[in-house]
Design a protein around this motif. Sequence first.
Motif, short mmCIF file in Angstrom:
data_model
loop_
_atom_site.label_atom_id
_atom_site.label_comp_id
_atom_site.label_asym_id
_atom_site.label_seq_id
_atom_site.Cartn_x
_atom_site.Cartn_y
_atom_site.Cartn_z
N ALA A 314 0.84 -1.21 0.00
CA ALA A 314 0.00 0.00 0.00
C ALA A 314 0.87 1.25 0.00
N ALA A 319 0.00 5.02 -0.80
CA ALA A 319 -0.83 5.31 0.37
C ALA A 319 -0.09 6.29 1.29
N THR A 337 -5.51 6.80 1.85
CA THR A 337 -5.02 7.13 0.50
C THR A 337 -5.72 8.39 -0.01
N GLU A 338 -5.13 9.01 -1.04
CA GLU A 338 -5.89 10.01 -1.78
C GLU A 338 -7.08 9.28 -2.40
N THR A 341 -6.53 7.39 -5.59
CA THR A 341 -5.57 6.29 -5.70
C THR A 341 -6.01 5.03 -4.95
N ALA A 342 -7.18 5.06 -4.30
CA ALA A 342 -7.62 3.89 -3.53
C ALA A 342 -7.67 2.65 -4.41
N VAL A 345 -4.16 1.37 -5.23
CA VAL A 345 -3.53 0.77 -4.04
C VAL A 345 -4.08 -0.63 -3.83
#
Length: 376
Positions: A314, A319, A337-338, A341-342, A345
Amino acid sequence: MSSFEDVFGTTPDGSWRAPGRVNLIGEHTDYNDGLVLPIALPNRILVTASKRDDGRIRVASTGHRGVIQFAVDELGPGSVGDWAAYPAGAAWILRESGYAIGGANLLVDSDLPSGAGLSSSAALLCATSVALLGLRDIDVDPGEVARLAQRAENQYVGAPVGLMDQMASMCCTAGHALYFDIRAMSTEQIPFDPAADDLALLVVDVKAPHRHVDGEYAARRKSCEQAAAELGVPALRSIAFEELAAALDRLPDDVVRRRVRHVVTEIRRVEDAVALMHAGRLRDVGPLFTASHASLRDDFEITVPELDVAVDTALAAGALGARMTGGGFGGCIIALTEAGTADSVLAAIEKAFAEHGFNTPNALAATPSAGASRVG
Ligand code: ADP
Ligand code: MG
């Protein structure tokens, strides 16, 4: 799935829900009179219920076969086994506490993974408790329901759990984490709404094979209690962060020293996380998660390769911070995370798990949600 009418031949009087939880930080500090910071998940146990006038409880779960029944007046610790021990335990402790709950039909439904460290056991106890009380219009303070549910899990089911899970399931509010000081027995709602800051909190069940961890848990507790006794304090909470170096100098055993260092630094990280959340600096909480994981891995030694790989992957995938959550030796990680970007990740974790030959992980979006309530 069979409907309530199909199972019980009558219509329900209402439905009550109680959520699962993840602890954001403060792991293994609860039995040291420490600080924890859980959020409630959107995933919950739902209990649909109707009154019975014969003093009996009949309970079924969409996840299990059959209908189990018992008389409320005849309940005693351990009298009902298997999964129905949880609803029976809730009924037992309410009866013991003098609440006239009477009989009921209860249908349990869940979208909360069971045995994944997300506290489906506490959610089941809390959902059953609020359903049994709600059916009879008995009003009980949520914190009191949490304490009763803990006693049911300790004394009826026989699991030596703390109070965090039940408090989270009963007392959390949407958009907040629950700052629970176990020594003071006080709570505070801390603003925590990642989505409002374009962030996401990812929960990943690493599906590590079940390991026998009861002995490990008991050993950690014993080390902490031994250290507190050697240091002449009632619990490790009494050791301030500033006193840590001096305290470690007084402990001869290296393993015990590392256990103490985890607990004392972890309590400090909870305080730091709460201060950052109050200041609206959610991104800065990420590094505290990562430091917590390192402490649990190196000093408390309760991680497994699945948890370490998930956290490391991650972080490598961008992350802001990640850590294991729960008792350890399996269960879940959380990653901040942003929002954008989840997905990548999670994809990176899935890829790494396939490469390592681990089980396929299971992800949940952890929107900080409300505690138990009536829903219909
Ligand atoms: P966790 O609390 O982390 O999910 P536990 O082992 O403490 O794990 O509790 C899981 C147990 O709770 C299950 O073995 C089962 O007895 C009970 N349980 C959880 N969800 C349900 C459900 N939907 N229906 C019936 N029992 C459930
Ligand atoms: Mg549990």
